[in-house]
Design an enzyme around this catalytic site. Sequence first.
Site, short mmCIF file in Angstrom:
data_model
loop_
_atom_site.label_atom_id
_atom_site.label_comp_id
_atom_site.label_asym_id
_atom_site.label_seq_id
_atom_site.Cartn_x
_atom_site.Cartn_y
_atom_site.Cartn_z
N TYR A 60 69.71 90.78 -0.07
CA TYR A 60 69.02 89.55 -0.50
C TYR A 60 69.99 88.72 -1.31
O TYR A 60 70.66 89.25 -2.21
CB TYR A 60 67.79 89.86 -1.35
N GLU A 62 69.27 85.06 -2.35
CA GLU A 62 68.74 83.69 -2.56
C GLU A 62 69.64 82.93 -3.52
O GLU A 62 70.03 83.45 -4.58
CB GLU A 62 67.31 83.76 -3.10
N ASP A 206 72.43 64.94 15.41
CA ASP A 206 72.11 66.34 15.72
C ASP A 206 73.02 66.71 16.90
O ASP A 206 72.80 66.28 18.03
CB ASP A 206 70.63 66.43 16.10
N THR A 232 73.19 73.55 15.81
CA THR A 232 73.00 74.99 15.96
C THR A 232 74.39 75.60 16.12
O THR A 232 75.39 74.89 16.34
CB THR A 232 72.14 75.34 17.20
N LYS A 235 75.09 77.40 20.78
CA LYS A 235 75.14 76.74 22.10
C LYS A 235 76.61 76.61 22.49
O LYS A 235 77.28 77.62 22.65
CB LYS A 235 74.41 75.39 22.04
N ARG A 241 73.06 83.09 16.79
CA ARG A 241 71.91 82.18 16.80
C ARG A 241 71.63 81.71 15.37
O ARG A 241 71.33 82.52 14.50
CB ARG A 241 70.70 82.91 17.39
N1 DSN Z 1 65.83 74.87 23.27
C1 DSN Z 1 67.07 74.15 23.12
C2 DSN Z 1 67.65 73.75 24.42
O1 DSN Z 1 67.51 74.49 25.39
O2 DSN Z 1 68.26 72.70 24.52
C3 DSN Z 1 66.89 72.98 22.24
O3 DSN Z 1 66.41 73.41 21.00
#
Ligand code: DSN
Length: 419
Positions: A60, A62, A206, A232, A235, A241
């Site tokens: 933990y 925080e 974003d 994110t 990707k 993730r």
């Molecule tokens: N679910 C993601 C995507 O496939 O683009 C976006 O959050």
Amino acid sequence: MGAGVPAAGGLSLEQVDPDIFAATQRESRRQNDAINLIASENYCSRAVREAQGSVMTNKYAEGYPGKRWYNGCEFVDQAEQLAIDRARELFGADHVNVQAHSGSGANMAAYYALLKDGDRMLAMDLAHGGHLTHGHRLNFSSRAFDVVAYGVDRETERIDYDTMHALAVEHRPNLIVMGASAYPRIIDFARAREIADEVGALLMADIAHIAGVIIGGDHPDPVPLCDVVTSTTHKTLRGPRGALVLCREEHAKRIDRQIFPGIQGGPLMHTIAAKAVCFKEAMGSDYKECQKQVVRNAKVMADALASKGLRIVSGGTDNHLMLVDLTPIDLTGDVAATTLEQAGITVNKNAIPFDPKPPAKASGVRLGTPALTTRGMGADEMTLVADRIFDALRHVDDEQRLSLIRSEMLELASAFPIP
Ligand code: DSN
């Protein structure tokens, strides 16, 4: 001494939980066997997975490095500080927060840091390629804020900046959000900054989908132009993730306070350690070359599909993904995705701009090349896969044909093991 009840700490997953072990084994096999064209997926490295599966999950922490609510944080502090320093260098940002658990959380923190309840934002319509958190009617973003949507031009299927400008002048948003989850073209962040400045709005990008493409140098960098940038990490970026927030120094305190204690409690220290590994990998020249190949592969695939007669939304791609309009071959995205799955190719159905069909059916599929490129595939493989996609879509009811394609795709996948 030692009269307590021993924990099962030393046993393997297989010994403790054969059901979950079996499911992970099957998932591993599925990932190895499939030709994966889901544009938002990728394969992170063994090093990332080791950090993600490490003992840091037990801690933990925080707060932030050097300012925690718990003792015993000296080593997780090291991991988080490394993640912050590397991300700052990688993206050239003033300030970085690496604690966001997800892209949605990163966006929520950014909105709450920059806006008051009821403030107005101008963001891209999900139906034109945006994202749920950019103001979809069922998402928190449209419940907390007044969202005006911009979209693409009906003819060019590219973002209509003139209409966006007119909407900004009419509605005077407090924030303009750029970024998308199904938009294959370059996003003009410089134009967006001009519009934001003209109407006195803040600007956010974003870059969840295009972060890797930006690092590879094939997409303009929004960081110098934006107040806040979210992404994110799993990707194109090819990490664990999770997500991160980059911002100008003037927003740093508010961003950090919105992530914790605003919307999150204890950070996922194992994931933060894995993000640090991902950022280290992303600073390497082989990573940049891989990202360039992702874009080259996407162009080859889009051209190959178009040469067969399929319609590519906006006529092609500048990044890692493309949208294929299936209307000319009289298929829905739903049927196409199921058919391709039978043929060993994993994709997702996707609405196309101005789609007359409901989202659950959709007129298109979204295809992306990050995962196959990470496996080492190049132009020849893209041309082959495009050919088999077309073949499968022309034979949706021919189980034998689909099974033959599946065998061929399995052979191709086996030749390019996941690293
Ligand atoms: N679910 C993601 C995507 O496939 O683009 C976006 O959050």
